[in-house]
Enzyme design. Sequence first.
Site, PDB file in Angstrom:
ATOM      1  N   SER A 138      -1.102   1.826  -1.956  1.00  0.00           N
ATOM      2  CA  SER A 138       0.074   1.118  -1.419  1.00  0.00           C
ATOM      3  C   SER A 138       0.066   1.269   0.104  1.00  0.00           C
ATOM      4  CB  SER A 138       1.333   1.781  -1.980  1.00  0.00           C
ATOM      5  OG  SER A 138       2.486   1.367  -1.286  1.00  0.00           O
ATOM      6  N   TYR A 151       7.651   7.861  -4.825  1.00  0.00           N
ATOM      7  CA  TYR A 151       6.653   6.791  -4.722  1.00  0.00           C
ATOM      8  C   TYR A 151       5.706   7.084  -3.556  1.00  0.00           C
ATOM      9  CZ  TYR A 151       4.688   2.044  -4.735  1.00  0.00           C
ATOM     10  OH  TYR A 151       3.836   0.962  -4.797  1.00  0.00           O
TER      11      TYR A 151
END
Length: 246
Positions: A138, A151
Amino acid sequence: MSRFSLDGRKALVTGANTGIGQAIAVALATAGASVTCAGRRSCDETLAAISAAGGKGDGLLLDFADPMAAKDTFAGAGYDILVNNAGIIRRDDATDFSEADWDAVMDVNAKALFFTCQAFAKELLAQGKPGKIVNIASLLSFQGGIRVPSYTASKHAVAGLTKLLANEWAAKGINVNAIAPGYISTNNTEALRNDPARNQAILERIPAGRWGDPEDIADTAVYLAAPASNYVHGAVLNVDGGWLAR
Ligand code: NAP
């Protein structure tokens, strides 16, 4: 044969029922691989798209609520390619963030990813076979983000583990790399696209001036799964419309 062909290969993609995982499964099958679409629910829509593209695939139920879910998936099954795409996100202020939201995200995004890589590589190493692992990282493998502590921690872990596993397995013929998607139109980012102010702020910062499509990530996954990338090890490839270059 083209160095971008996956003819004769067997791939497994996690979280293949929707979004980026679905696009990756279809792209790998279109490039010639037989693709197992793994998910915690049916991947029928993806399998129909694979058939429509003239490809081959099957479905497998794998729920990473148990991070060890894939431990017996690879023995004797003949896989060459693993794409660890399944991932979740939970949002809250750091001061309020719950242990449950920490554990849920770390379990799926980091712990399950590591132990799925381990199970896949153990089988290849036992057979003396080469293989390819593509992890989905990410922008928050590089940046901090906000209100998404587990996350961010999990995606930094994905980048670190990709490099560690590449160090251990590159000489044994297993390529371990990751893709860091930018802002891609999927369920995961629907809330951001539906918020006009956030949507505009995001678009203004993307040099390419548009959200990414799942297919943008899928084509990069084909490259990282194919012989064309045989000398690429431990890379975290940004596919982000230029976001990180800004
Ligand atoms: P998505 O549409 O929400 O897809 C996530 C996938 O992971 C779904 O197939 C989901 O299954 C699966 N999954 C979640 N929990 C699971 C579990 N316990 N066991 C098995 N599968 C599980 O999101 P996406 O955008 O395609 O995300 C795919 C990957 O890309 C994720 O790792 C995400 O972090 C990463 N990513 C996305 C973006 C973006 O902009 N979209 C940006 C950077 C990174 P269900 O459908 O059953 O929930």
